[in-house]
Design an enzyme around this catalytic site. Sequence first.
Site, PDB file in Angstrom:
ATOM      1  N   TYR A 152       0.861  -1.127  -0.058  1.00 23.02           N
ATOM      2  CA  TYR A 152      -0.053   0.003   0.001  1.00 23.02           C
ATOM      3  C   TYR A 152       0.880   1.405  -0.039  1.00 23.02           C
ATOM      4  O   TYR A 152       0.736   2.171  -0.707  1.00 23.02           O
ATOM      5  CB  TYR A 152      -0.894   0.023   1.058  1.00 23.02           C
ATOM      6  CG  TYR A 152      -1.956   0.967   1.196  1.00 23.02           C
ATOM      7  CD1 TYR A 152      -3.326   0.870   0.665  1.00 23.02           C
ATOM      8  CD2 TYR A 152      -1.735   2.176   2.173  1.00 23.02           C
ATOM      9  CE1 TYR A 152      -4.215   1.927   0.974  1.00 23.02           C
ATOM     10  CE2 TYR A 152      -2.675   3.107   2.301  1.00 23.02           C
ATOM     11  CZ  TYR A 152      -3.978   3.218   1.639  1.00 23.02           C
ATOM     12  OH  TYR A 152      -4.789   4.174   1.988  1.00 23.02           O
ATOM     13  N   LYS A 156       0.820   4.210  -2.821  1.00 20.66           N
ATOM     14  CA  LYS A 156       0.485   5.571  -2.602  1.00 20.66           C
ATOM     15  C   LYS A 156       1.755   6.608  -3.017  1.00 20.66           C
ATOM     16  O   LYS A 156       1.505   7.584  -3.393  1.00 20.66           O
ATOM     17  CB  LYS A 156       0.118   5.556  -0.894  1.00 20.66           C
ATOM     18  CG  LYS A 156      -1.281   4.844  -0.719  1.00 20.66           C
ATOM     19  CD  LYS A 156      -2.409   5.485  -1.654  1.00 20.66           C
ATOM     20  CE  LYS A 156      -3.892   5.002  -1.203  1.00 20.66           C
ATOM     21  NZ  LYS A 156      -4.970   5.563  -2.113  1.00 20.66           N
TER      22      LYS A 156
HETATM   23  P1  NAP Z   1     -13.398   2.457   1.623  1.00 23.35           P
HETATM   24  O1  NAP Z   1     -14.497   2.800   2.588  1.00 23.35           O
HETATM   25  O2  NAP Z   1     -12.966   0.947   1.655  1.00 23.35           O
HETATM   26  O3  NAP Z   1     -14.000   2.523   0.235  1.00 23.35           O
HETATM   27  C1  NAP Z   1     -13.220   2.200  -1.004  1.00 23.35           C
HETATM   28  C2  NAP Z   1     -14.215   2.012  -2.144  1.00 23.35           C
HETATM   29  O4  NAP Z   1     -13.449   1.580  -3.251  1.00 23.35           O
HETATM   30  C3  NAP Z   1     -15.375   0.979  -1.828  1.00 23.35           C
HETATM   31  O5  NAP Z   1     -16.463   1.429  -2.168  1.00 23.35           O
HETATM   32  C4  NAP Z   1     -14.637  -0.172  -2.987  1.00 23.35           C
HETATM   33  O6  NAP Z   1     -15.774  -1.018  -3.368  1.00 23.35           O
HETATM   34  C5  NAP Z   1     -14.102   0.760  -3.964  1.00 23.35           C
HETATM   35  N1  NAP Z   1     -13.361  -0.184  -4.707  1.00 23.35           N
HETATM   36  C6  NAP Z   1     -12.273  -1.056  -4.190  1.00 23.35           C
HETATM   37  N2  NAP Z   1     -11.670  -1.626  -5.386  1.00 23.35           N
HETATM   38  C7  NAP Z   1     -12.256  -1.270  -6.595  1.00 23.35           C
HETATM   39  C8  NAP Z   1     -12.133  -1.476  -7.580  1.00 23.35           C
HETATM   40  N3  NAP Z   1     -11.351  -2.308  -8.233  1.00 23.35           N
HETATM   41  N4  NAP Z   1     -12.840  -0.746  -8.590  1.00 23.35           N
HETATM   42  C9  NAP Z   1     -13.804   0.103  -8.303  1.00 23.35           C
HETATM   43  N5  NAP Z   1     -14.006   0.374  -6.920  1.00 23.35           N
HETATM   44  C10 NAP Z   1     -13.480  -0.354  -5.756  1.00 23.35           C
HETATM   45  O7  NAP Z   1     -12.169   3.442   1.629  1.00 23.35           O
HETATM   46  P2  NAP Z   1     -12.033   4.601   2.113  1.00 23.35           P
HETATM   47  O8  NAP Z   1     -11.500   4.883   3.534  1.00 23.35           O
HETATM   48  O9  NAP Z   1     -13.025   5.721   1.600  1.00 23.35           O
HETATM   49  O10 NAP Z   1     -10.711   5.112   1.093  1.00 23.35           O
HETATM   50  C11 NAP Z   1     -10.770   5.690   0.053  1.00 23.35           C
HETATM   51  C12 NAP Z   1      -9.326   6.105  -0.603  1.00 23.35           C
HETATM   52  O11 NAP Z   1      -8.479   6.816   0.400  1.00 23.35           O
HETATM   53  C13 NAP Z   1      -8.501   4.767  -0.873  1.00 23.35           C
HETATM   54  O12 NAP Z   1      -7.799   5.110  -1.992  1.00 23.35           O
HETATM   55  C14 NAP Z   1      -7.410   4.851   0.408  1.00 23.35           C
HETATM   56  O13 NAP Z   1      -6.506   4.029   0.080  1.00 23.35           O
HETATM   57  C15 NAP Z   1      -7.468   6.460   0.739  1.00 23.35           C
HETATM   58  N6  NAP Z   1      -7.187   6.856   2.010  1.00 23.35           N
HETATM   59  C16 NAP Z   1      -7.818   6.395   3.153  1.00 23.35           C
HETATM   60  C17 NAP Z   1      -7.598   6.625   4.328  1.00 23.35           C
HETATM   61  C18 NAP Z   1      -8.305   6.242   5.451  1.00 23.35           C
HETATM   62  O14 NAP Z   1      -7.819   6.695   6.695  1.00 23.35           O
HETATM   63  N7  NAP Z   1      -9.734   5.891   5.392  1.00 23.35           N
HETATM   64  C19 NAP Z   1      -6.450   7.027   4.679  1.00 23.35           C
HETATM   65  C20 NAP Z   1      -5.611   7.466   3.532  1.00 23.35           C
HETATM   66  C21 NAP Z   1      -5.814   7.174   2.202  1.00 23.35           C
HETATM   67  P3  NAP Z   1     -16.340  -2.272  -2.580  1.00 23.35           P
HETATM   68  O15 NAP Z   1     -16.902  -1.815  -1.536  1.00 23.35           O
HETATM   69  O16 NAP Z   1     -16.900  -3.255  -3.558  1.00 23.35           O
HETATM   70  O17 NAP Z   1     -14.953  -3.126  -2.089  1.00 23.35           O
END
Ligand code: NAP
Length: 251
Positions: A152, A156
């Site tokens: 990851y 990133k």
């Molecule tokens: P999340 O709640 O897990 O949401 C991610 C979404 O992406 C889910 O709806 C998932 O679909 C979808 N997804 C995954 N693989 C996919 C694919 N191959 N094609 C299309 N859609 C796909 O995550 P989040 O926390 O909102 O994170 C969003 C972004 O922010 C990510 O890139 C994550 O790495 C980044 N981020 C998050 C955090 C944090 O603390 N949460 C911190 C830094 C960066 P499914 O539901 O079907 O799996």
Amino acid sequence: MSVARVGIVTGAARGIGAATAHRLASDRVAVAVVDLDEQAAKATVDAIAAAGGRALAVQADISDAAQVEAAVARVAEELGAPTILVNNAGITRDNLLFKMTESDWDQVMGVHLKGAFLMTKAVQKHMVDQQWGRVVNISSIAALGNRGQANYSTAKAGLQGFTKTLAIELGKFGVTANCIAPGFIASEMTKSTAERLGVDWEKFVAANAKQTPVQRVGEPDDIANAVSFLVAEASGFVSGQVLYVAGGPVS
Ligand code: NAP
């Protein structure tokens, strides 16, 4: 936003992506909610429509080139040429390096890096045609290194290099590209991390808030707000940047 634009947010069925889709819709962007999960994407679209916005649910796996091409073509046909792209979809497959499998590595690279590449390649044609575009890639503070996340953090960090190259190549077509690197954001992703570590969610949030200068964890709207700034008409001189949205400085 003075001109009505069309935008695509990947992984927008929930979490940061859903909050971003809502925010862009309230900024008068017609938004394509792209996600693996069609039902959840439709629920997000219904909520946006109920709030007076315009949105379209598009089911696609962004790591699959044919699905990406079809999804972008559908957005262009049903909403208009997309000129805003938020590469947000992401997954984690955490493990210490000695236990991380080849599949853990490939899946994470496939969604974050290949997915962002495929989506941007498909959408940039429309941006170049319109001589205007905004790309925002969602990186992470994990780009600076994080135990258990060799895959990851590599992806990133890679997104940051990808962003800077897009900014250099596409600037002359009126396109900006920027990265947002969130800190801890309350979402399904961080909830599943707490579960994997066997830590109670409330305690996990409290511990992370305590380590954060502003003494709270982030919410999806904190990231949506930063995206709204970067895609605004007035932000055309901001390009190739990495904006850490983490409640304090990171190093
Ligand atoms: P999340 O709640 O897990 O949401 C991610 C979404 O992406 C889910 O709806 C998932 O679909 C979808 N997804 C995954 N693989 C996919 C694919 N191959 N094609 C299309 N859609 C796909 O995550 P989040 O926390 O909102 O994170 C969003 C972004 O922010 C990510 O890139 C994550 O790495 C980044 N981020 C998050 C955090 C944090 O603390 N949460 C911190 C830094 C960066 P499914 O539901 O079907 O799996």
